[in-house]
Design a protein around this motif. Structure first.
Motif, PDB file in Angstrom:
ATOM      1  N   ALA A  63      94.794  13.594   5.916  1.00  0.00           N
ATOM      2  CA  ALA A  63      95.982  13.478   6.988  1.00  0.00           C
ATOM      3  C   ALA A  63      96.971  14.485   6.766  1.00  0.00           C
ATOM      4  O   ALA A  63      97.519  15.094   7.936  1.00  0.00           O
ATOM      5  N   VAL A  66      95.497  17.409   8.494  1.00  0.00           N
ATOM      6  CA  VAL A  66      95.636  17.305   9.870  1.00  0.00           C
ATOM      7  C   VAL A  66      96.876  17.766  10.743  1.00  0.00           C
ATOM      8  O   VAL A  66      96.871  18.654  11.248  1.00  0.00           O
ATOM      9  N   ALA A 107      87.097  14.560  12.313  1.00  0.00           N
ATOM     10  CA  ALA A 107      88.060  13.460  12.659  1.00  0.00           C
ATOM     11  C   ALA A 107      87.167  12.101  12.861  1.00  0.00           C
ATOM     12  O   ALA A 107      87.786  11.088  12.793  1.00  0.00           O
TER      13      ALA A 107
ATOM     14  N   ASP B  30      95.390   9.164  22.622  1.00  0.00           N
ATOM     15  CA  ASP B  30      96.568   9.426  21.473  1.00  0.00           C
ATOM     16  C   ASP B  30      97.987   8.612  22.251  1.00  0.00           C
ATOM     17  O   ASP B  30      98.773   8.277  21.677  1.00  0.00           O
ATOM     18  N   TRP B  59      92.812   7.267  15.279  1.00  0.00           N
ATOM     19  CA  TRP B  59      94.123   7.941  15.608  1.00  0.00           C
ATOM     20  C   TRP B  59      93.862   9.486  15.340  1.00  0.00           C
ATOM     21  O   TRP B  59      94.111  10.529  16.156  1.00  0.00           O
ATOM     22  N   ASP B  60      93.114   9.782  14.298  1.00  0.00           N
ATOM     23  CA  ASP B  60      92.866  11.131  13.852  1.00  0.00           C
ATOM     24  C   ASP B  60      91.969  11.688  14.904  1.00  0.00           C
ATOM     25  O   ASP B  60      92.547  13.050  15.497  1.00  0.00           O
ATOM     26  N   GLU B  63      93.857  12.455  18.147  1.00  0.00           N
ATOM     27  CA  GLU B  63      95.115  13.499  18.076  1.00  0.00           C
ATOM     28  C   GLU B  63      94.292  14.998  18.276  1.00  0.00           C
ATOM     29  O   GLU B  63      94.776  15.932  18.692  1.00  0.00           O
ATOM     30  N   THR B  64      92.798  14.945  17.992  1.00  0.00           N
ATOM     31  CA  THR B  64      92.206  16.312  17.901  1.00  0.00           C
ATOM     32  C   THR B  64      92.118  16.778  19.530  1.00  0.00           C
ATOM     33  O   THR B  64      92.043  17.785  19.751  1.00  0.00           O
ATOM     34  N   GLY B 103     101.558  10.680  11.497  1.00  0.00           N
ATOM     35  CA  GLY B 103     100.242  11.012  10.856  1.00  0.00           C
ATOM     36  C   GLY B 103     100.171  10.856   9.338  1.00  0.00           C
ATOM     37  O   GLY B 103      99.296   9.858   9.077  1.00  0.00           O
ATOM     38  N   ASP B 107      98.914   6.896   6.312  1.00  0.00           N
ATOM     39  CA  ASP B 107      98.362   7.001   4.919  1.00  0.00           C
ATOM     40  C   ASP B 107      99.218   6.781   3.962  1.00  0.00           C
ATOM     41  O   ASP B 107      98.841   5.915   3.009  1.00  0.00           O
TER      42      ASP B 107
END
Lengths: 453, 336
Positions: A63, A66, A107, B30, B59-60, B63-64, B103, B107
């Motif tokens: 994370a 990213v 991802a 997103d 989400w990861d 966002e890409t 982001g 985590d």
């Protein structure tokens, strides 16, 4: 400070912060794949425990990689418009392929890897772990290809001051790429190995008596012990490649001002750019010539051959020594640790503390190495093609000072939080992850079954 | 080299289409997870856990699409990219800081001690809000053709509000689909409020839009094209109206049709984006820079297109697969 210095500081800060995390995740992803395979083949629950602990470390690290990576992707447009104007036709597609072939892969499959093991068949979970690892390596492939092209550009032509691609395979596989790619992947392997070993040693120090940290300590130290000689070899090859294509960088690394035969290997010196000489030299006679040309009286080109075309000497000179010093320390610790683990199955106290202290040693070596190579390319952003000062934005310095200040504050907090959280995760793992009696009775190998997992 | 027969014009259109696809998918995907971030209730931890669980696996990758969009702009239209980010340096920086906060909070919140978790949730919420406001503001300035006068600033603030409302709305609709019980009740409430704000935002932005560029006004107010084009806003408002009715009825429908609000939100995004695209084609920066002005070297574009036609369908396929795997109500996030 002017906008060039501020922009360079900001880029250096962003990329230094960013590289910390991919350096761990690139190799940690392959470690996770290995743990998953061990779990699949042995059926022993400890491997899944190991996987779960480290997949959490991976998720957090990923994370951070990213979000800092997204920031990186904006830097070209915000601070270095001249870069894309001049070499965008080469840099663009390489970055584009990275996004398309790597970022989405990582991802998307990360979701399955982290949260999907009960939702998908086991083979698909293992495959997802593999795909994430493959994606991170692919990402490194493209970005290192572009970076290497910036050091050793080829396969292009310049028309009206703009670079056009002529031969893509020459561009992608430019002369320094294979060396840089190998060097970086090994650096990642070493960084992750020491994180693995360091955090495992820390868990054991905190009273974790399960077999999981003992296994990962072994995995980490053994892997490091194997990789470090390979890395020294790859680094040496990379150095020879640099000597061929960027002799001024090597001259700065070795602190050689005048072209000479039988140049000494300087262990320590204070390079003085104004006097164009070194002070307090301590060196091994003929050492640098021997290492670089494999002949004791080999000729090394000096910095004075490249007036106005060579990098600032001190950071390159010191950075190189920090990297090599850290590498030698890694060699000593991983080999000593491996011998102890092999002979006695445990580390002595002092070595356990040293291993904990070495947890992030890979970061130091990697950053030092990148500083050597990137500062060593100055005053160019693309060797011989585009000077850094010609690529920078014309924005007022105040804007960049504002953003730089915010990045410093944010990244400082995040780095502290990251390290503190890893420590907390280790301390928490002491109490949890016990293996149940049912699982114990299912284990085929009695030696493993008797131990706590 | 493949695609040798494609002219620069065709390549420009293909790349602007790809760019549009990336921006649209980013806005939708997103959009809902940023919207959920904005909606996080400060005083209800269980609810926050459930909301964040509903976006965990996605989400990861969502966002890409932003990275792809900014990448496509960078290498297909470098001049536009550089003008855009030079003018919007500060808001772009704030957006990035917002994205960083959002982001990492995701985590950190799951791994730190209890007392710190609230702080990370706070960072999650306000990071999301900072991102949505900055994106809306940037969109607004972009639409004015990168003007910086007072009227443009006002329009951009309106857009900042509109985009935040749109994201919150689609986020609430996502929660209706993925949430249960108390969370779903809340989601209905948020969606109803978001709907009103979104409708107001669309009307305000559309009307203001007509004052910005003469040719845009001429296009929309001309016959017969303007009248045919009116089908877009009309459909959009019919859908919103239908959604308003659904949001009242669905809570009593025992879980039937829970996907409808999200589907409608998605359609509204697509329609609004289509109206936006029709208004400004063939400009990459409205009124300032056309596709052909900004297009980079055709040879490089062809080289990347080879990969794109192979890889983009794969990306869409495995993204779809992941959404299938995690379909159904969101479960508590665990690394199992």
């Amino acid at each position: 400070m002017d906008v060039l210095v501020l922009s360079r500081l900001q880029f250096a800060l962003n990329i230094s912060f960013h590289i910390l995390f991919p350096t761990i995740t690139m190799a940690l992803a392959w470690f996770l794949f290995y743990f998953k395979l061990r779990s699949d083949f042995s059926g022993h629950p400890v491997w899944m425990r190991i996987y779960r602990f480290w997949v959490r470390v991976f998720a957090l690290t990923f994370a951070l990689g990213v979000v800092s990576g997204v920031t990186m992707s904006f830097q070209f447009g915000t601070n270095w418009p001249g870069f894309m104007e001049k070499v965008g036709n080469v840099a663009g597609p390489l970055l584009g392929y990275e996004v398309l072939t790597a970022f989405f892969l990582e991802a998307t499959f990360l979701g399955i890897m982290l949260f999907g093991s009960r939702k998908v068949p086991n083979w698909l979970h293992t495959l997802s772990t593999f795909i994430v690892a493959f994606g991170t390596t692919t990402s490194a492939f493209w970005i290192l290809s572009l970076n290497s092209w910036m050091h050793t550009p080829q396969g292009y032509e310049i028309i009206n001051g703009v670079v056009y691609a002529k031969d893509w395979s020459e561009i992608i596989f430019n002369p320094s790429f294979p060396y840089r790619f190998a060097h970086m992947m090994l650096a990642s392997g070493l960084t992750a190995s020491f994180v693995l070993a360091g955090l495992s040693a820390y868990r054991m120090l905190m009273g974790d008596e399960k077999i999981a940290p003992r296994l990962t300590l072994k995995t980490g130290l053994y892997t490091a012990a194997i990789l470090i000689p390979l890395q020294i070899f790859a680094g040496d090859m990379h150095g020879l490649n640099t000597l061929k294509h960027q002799p001024q960088k090597v001259a700065a690394m070795e602190g050689v001002w005048e072209t000479e035969r039988g140049a000494p290997l300087l262990l320590f010196a204070l390079p003085d750019e104004e006097a164009r000489d070194n002070r307090f030299e301590i060196g091994i006679p003929n050492g640098a010539s021997f290492i670089l040309t494999h002949q004791t009286d080999g000729e090394i080109k000096g910095l004075n051959e490249f007036p106005d075309e060579h990098p600032p000497v001190a950071p390159v000179f010191y950075g190189f020594r920090v990297m090599v010093g850290m590498g030698l320390l890694m060699l000593a610790v991983s080999w000593a640790g491996s011998v102890y683990l092999w002979r006695r199955g445990a580390l002595p106290r002092w070595l356990q503390y040293t291993t904990i202290g070495m947890t992030f040693s890979g970061w130091v070596a990697t950053l030092a190495g990148w500083y050597v190579t990137e500062i060593g390319r100055q005053p160019y952003i693309v060797s011989g093609v585009l000077r850094t000062e010609d690529a920078v934005t014309a924005l007022p310095a105040g804007n960049v000072a504002f953003s730089l200040t915010l990045y410093v504050v944010f990244y400082g907090i995040l780095l502290v939080a990251y390290i503190a959280t890893l420590g907390l995760m280790c301390r928490r793992s002491v109490a949890i992850e016990e293996i149940t009696d049912k699982e114990r009775s299912d284990i085929k190998d009695p030696a493993l079954g008797a131990a706590k997992a | 080299m493949p695609f040798e027969s494609l002219s620069a014009e065709t390549l420009g259109n293909i790349y602007v289409g790809l760019l549009g696809l990336a921006v649209l998918l980013y806005g939708i995907l997103d959009g809902y997870d940023l919207g959920i971030g904005v909606l996080l209730p400060p005083r209800d931890e269980k609810c926050r856990d459930a909301m964040i669980a509903s976006i965990g696996p996605y989400w990861d990758a969502n966002e890409t699409w932003l990275v792809l969009a900014v990448g496509l702009l960078l290498f297909a239209f470098p001049e536009a990219h550089s003008q855009f980010l030079q003018t919007l340096y500060i808001p772009a920086t704030l957006m990035l800081l917002g994205l960083i906060l959002r982001g990492v909070s995701f985590d950190f919140r799951a791994k730190v001690v209890q007392g710190h978790k609230r702080r990370w949730d706070f960072a999650f919420k306000y990071g999301s809000l900072l991102t949505t406001l900055a994106q809306g503001y940037m969109l607004g300035i972009f639409v004015t053709g990168l003007r910086t006068d007072l009227w443009a600033q006002g329009f951009a603030l309106l857009a900042a509000f509109g985009v935040t409302a749109a994201y919150a709305f689609i986020g609430a609709c996502w929660l209706i689909l993925k949430g249960e019980g108390k969370l779903q009740e809340k989601a209905y409430k948020w969606a109803r409020r978001g709907l009103v704000m979104l409708a107001a935002g669309i009307i305000a932005v559309s009307l203001a839009n007509l004052t910005l560029h003469d040719d845009v006004r001429d296009l929309w107010l001309s016959a017969p094209w303007g009248i045919m084009l009116m089908a877009i806003p009309l459909t959009c408002f019919a859908l919103l109206l239908m959604c308003g009715v659904l949001l009242k009825k669905l809570p009593e429908a025992n879980g039937k049709g829970e996907w409808l609000p999200f589907f409608i939100a998605l359609m509204v995004f697509v329609l609004s984006f289509a109206a936006f695209g029709i208004s400004y084609y063939p400009y990459v920066i409205p009124g300032k820079l056309t596709i052909m002005d900004a297009l980079s070297d055709a040879g490089s574009l062809r080289f990347l297109l080879v990969g794109t036609v192979v890889v983009v369908p794969c990306i869409l396929a495995y993204t779809f697969m992941v959404y299938r795997i995690f379909a159904g109500k969101a479960e508590k996030l665990s690394y199992y």
